[in-house]
Scaffold this motif. Structure first.
Motif, PDB file in Angstrom:
ATOM      1  N   LEU A  10       2.522  75.476  42.934  1.00  0.00           N
ATOM      2  CA  LEU A  10       1.068  75.381  42.875  1.00  0.00           C
ATOM      3  C   LEU A  10       0.579  73.945  43.025  1.00  0.00           C
ATOM      4  N   ARG A  11       1.486  72.995  42.955  1.00  0.00           N
ATOM      5  CA  ARG A  11       1.077  71.598  43.115  1.00  0.00           C
ATOM      6  C   ARG A  11       0.904  71.316  44.600  1.00  0.00           C
ATOM      7  N   THR A  12      -0.354  71.203  45.018  1.00  0.00           N
ATOM      8  CA  THR A  12      -0.672  70.986  46.431  1.00  0.00           C
ATOM      9  C   THR A  12      -1.181  69.578  46.699  1.00  0.00           C
ATOM     10  N   TRP A  13      -1.364  68.774  45.645  1.00  0.00           N
ATOM     11  CA  TRP A  13      -1.836  67.408  45.809  1.00  0.00           C
ATOM     12  C   TRP A  13      -0.645  66.458  45.846  1.00  0.00           C
ATOM     13  N   LYS A  14      -0.817  65.290  46.424  1.00  0.00           N
ATOM     14  CA  LYS A  14       0.290  64.366  46.648  1.00  0.00           C
ATOM     15  C   LYS A  14       0.513  63.387  45.495  1.00  0.00           C
ATOM     16  N   GLY A  15      -0.563  63.061  44.768  1.00  0.00           N
ATOM     17  CA  GLY A  15      -0.444  62.075  43.696  1.00  0.00           C
ATOM     18  C   GLY A  15      -0.137  62.713  42.356  1.00  0.00           C
ATOM     19  N   PRO A  16      -0.161  61.907  41.288  1.00  0.00           N
ATOM     20  CA  PRO A  16       0.111  62.429  39.951  1.00  0.00           C
ATOM     21  C   PRO A  16      -0.984  63.382  39.491  1.00  0.00           C
ATOM     22  N   PRO A  17      -0.645  64.270  38.529  1.00  0.00           N
ATOM     23  CA  PRO A  17       0.635  64.415  37.814  1.00  0.00           C
ATOM     24  C   PRO A  17       1.673  65.156  38.646  1.00  0.00           C
ATOM     25  N   TYR A  18       2.949  64.848  38.360  1.00  0.00           N
ATOM     26  CA  TYR A  18       4.056  65.422  39.099  1.00  0.00           C
ATOM     27  C   TYR A  18       4.753  66.505  38.271  1.00  0.00           C
ATOM     28  N   THR A  19       5.365  67.446  38.940  1.00  0.00           N
ATOM     29  CA  THR A  19       6.234  68.401  38.261  1.00  0.00           C
ATOM     30  C   THR A  19       7.460  67.668  37.731  1.00  0.00           C
ATOM     31  N   ILE A  20       7.831  67.954  36.480  1.00  0.00           N
ATOM     32  CA  ILE A  20       9.003  67.328  35.873  1.00  0.00           C
ATOM     33  C   ILE A  20      10.024  68.420  35.556  1.00  0.00           C
ATOM     34  N   THR A  21      11.158  68.355  36.229  1.00  0.00           N
ATOM     35  CA  THR A  21      12.227  69.323  36.045  1.00  0.00           C
ATOM     36  C   THR A  21      13.281  68.793  35.079  1.00  0.00           C
ATOM     37  N   ASP A  22      14.200  69.673  34.681  1.00  0.00           N
ATOM     38  CA  ASP A  22      15.327  69.240  33.852  1.00  0.00           C
ATOM     39  C   ASP A  22      16.135  68.153  34.555  1.00  0.00           C
ATOM     40  N   GLU A  23      16.271  68.295  35.858  1.00  0.00           N
ATOM     41  CA  GLU A  23      17.052  67.318  36.624  1.00  0.00           C
ATOM     42  C   GLU A  23      16.416  65.929  36.554  1.00  0.00           C
ATOM     43  N   ILE A  24      15.092  65.878  36.623  1.00  0.00           N
ATOM     44  CA  ILE A  24      14.397  64.592  36.541  1.00  0.00           C
ATOM     45  C   ILE A  24      14.556  63.984  35.150  1.00  0.00           C
ATOM     46  N   ILE A  25      14.444  64.803  34.113  1.00  0.00           N
ATOM     47  CA  ILE A  25      14.617  64.301  32.746  1.00  0.00           C
ATOM     48  C   ILE A  25      16.014  63.737  32.558  1.00  0.00           C
ATOM     49  N   GLU A  26      17.020  64.465  33.005  1.00  0.00           N
ATOM     50  CA  GLU A  26      18.396  64.005  32.852  1.00  0.00           C
ATOM     51  C   GLU A  26      18.638  62.729  33.653  1.00  0.00           C
ATOM     52  N   GLU A  27      18.147  62.693  34.873  1.00  0.00           N
ATOM     53  CA  GLU A  27      18.343  61.505  35.714  1.00  0.00           C
ATOM     54  C   GLU A  27      17.652  60.284  35.129  1.00  0.00           C
ATOM     55  N   THR A  28      16.498  60.483  34.520  1.00  0.00           N
ATOM     56  CA  THR A  28      15.708  59.368  34.005  1.00  0.00           C
ATOM     57  C   THR A  28      16.188  58.907  32.634  1.00  0.00           C
ATOM     58  N   PHE A  29      16.445  59.845  31.733  1.00  0.00           N
ATOM     59  CA  PHE A  29      16.720  59.501  30.337  1.00  0.00           C
ATOM     60  C   PHE A  29      18.172  59.706  29.911  1.00  0.00           C
ATOM     61  N   GLY A  30      18.936  60.435  30.708  1.00  0.00           N
ATOM     62  CA  GLY A  30      20.256  60.880  30.278  1.00  0.00           C
ATOM     63  C   GLY A  30      21.222  59.786  29.868  1.00  0.00           C
ATOM     64  N   ASP A  31      21.107  58.604  30.451  1.00  0.00           N
ATOM     65  CA  ASP A  31      22.030  57.518  30.115  1.00  0.00           C
ATOM     66  C   ASP A  31      21.778  56.946  28.723  1.00  0.00           C
ATOM     67  N   ILE A  32      20.546  57.058  28.230  1.00  0.00           N
ATOM     68  CA  ILE A  32      20.214  56.389  26.973  1.00  0.00           C
ATOM     69  C   ILE A  32      19.726  57.327  25.874  1.00  0.00           C
ATOM     70  N   MET A  33      19.418  58.575  26.224  1.00  0.00           N
ATOM     71  CA  MET A  33      18.904  59.502  25.226  1.00  0.00           C
ATOM     72  C   MET A  33      19.521  60.882  25.396  1.00  0.00           C
ATOM     73  N   THR A  34      19.625  61.596  24.262  1.00  0.00           N
ATOM     74  CA  THR A  34      19.901  63.019  24.306  1.00  0.00           C
ATOM     75  C   THR A  34      18.566  63.753  24.371  1.00  0.00           C
ATOM     76  N   TRP A  35      18.562  64.961  24.911  1.00  0.00           N
ATOM     77  CA  TRP A  35      17.303  65.680  25.019  1.00  0.00           C
ATOM     78  C   TRP A  35      17.531  67.180  25.014  1.00  0.00           C
ATOM     79  N   LYS A  36      16.512  67.900  24.566  1.00  0.00           N
ATOM     80  CA  LYS A  36      16.547  69.357  24.611  1.00  0.00           C
ATOM     81  C   LYS A  36      15.121  69.883  24.607  1.00  0.00           C
ATOM     82  N   GLN A  37      14.908  70.975  25.318  1.00  0.00           N
ATOM     83  CA  GLN A  37      13.599  71.623  25.283  1.00  0.00           C
ATOM     84  C   GLN A  37      13.487  72.405  23.988  1.00  0.00           C
TER      85      GLN A  37
END
Length: 237
Positions: free
Chosen positions: A190-217
């Motif tokens: 449903l995101r048809t616009w190019k700018g923010p806000p962006y969809t954030i997937t599990d993959e993005i969370i892991e790639e961004t924070f995984g080295d320094i933080m643990t996380w869970k939904q």
């Protein structure tokens, strides 16, 4: 679709133009109708229900905690947390938004400077708002590390190229035992616009924070056409 990122000046313009997007893209308002919203005004500003639901992850019963809100704007979450007796620190690039918050809620405040930041300190409650570039905000400038961070709509609005820097900046503000409560939205197709806000997937969370933080939904909330997800992150020991 190629993503387009906003400059800090565009974010400031967005506040001053009352939410009119500087890229002139349109977001279909029907996609922003929460199934639990009041029928008479479903888009009225409100305290985030997930924040209220998971309050104990930010502060316990009878405890005063230092809570930081990223890209806070004039969020009603600031007011609610301060009324709960917490020490609240907020940051946004827009002085227009932060001054507007103080005036809207009739809070008397002092203004000072801390390095490159303009600081609005409420006189009647333990609330301080820092106007300036989040990536330059350090614990020394805002009185030390915090017990909890509430992030709703901020990480998913940060420039894609800045996500790793964003994670490091958040981590620097956290105590070893801090909770970082992150609210993100999955727009799916449903995101048809190019700018923010962006969809954030599990993959993005892991790639961004995984080295320094643990996380869970820990929770999710269905909207009319998409899902808000609540993720708990903690520093790796």
């Amino acid at each position: 679709m190629t993503d387009r990122e906003w400059s800090l000046q565009e974010w400031d313009d967005w506040w001053q133009k009352t939410g009119e997007r500087p890229d002139e893209e349109k977001i279909d308002s029907e996609h922003h109708h929460h199934e639990d919203a009041e029928e008479d005004d479903p888009y009225a500003p409100a305290v985030n229900k997930m924040l209220m639901k998971h309050r104990r992850l930010c502060f316990g019963e009878g405890e005063i905690k230092r809570i930081f809100l990223t890209f806070c704007g004039n969020s009603l979450d600031l007011k609610w947390l301060s009324e709960e007796g917490q020490e609240v620190i907020g940051n946004d690039y827009s002085t227009f938004a932060l001054e507007g918050f103080m005036k809207e809620h009739k809070l008397e405040y002092d203004v000072s400077t801390a390095d490159e930041f303009q600081v609005y300190k409420a006189k009647s409650t333990n609330l301080a708002l820092y106007a300036g570039n989040f990536f330059k905000l350090t614990p020394d400038l805002c009185g030390g590390q915090v017990d909890a961070i509430w992030d709703t709509g901020s990480f998913q609005s940060a420039a894609i190229a800045d996500r790793k820097t964003y994670a490091k900046s958040v981590a620097a503000l956290m105590k070893p035992c801090s909770n970082y409560l992150l609210s993100v939205v999955n727009f799916k197709d449903l995101r048809t616009w190019k700018g923010p806000p962006y969809t954030i997937t599990d993959e993005i969370i892991e790639e961004t924070f995984g080295d320094i933080m643990t996380w869970k939904q820990i929770d999710s909330a269905p909207w009319a056409d998409y899902v808000e997800r609540i993720v708990l992150l903690q520093l790796k020991q």
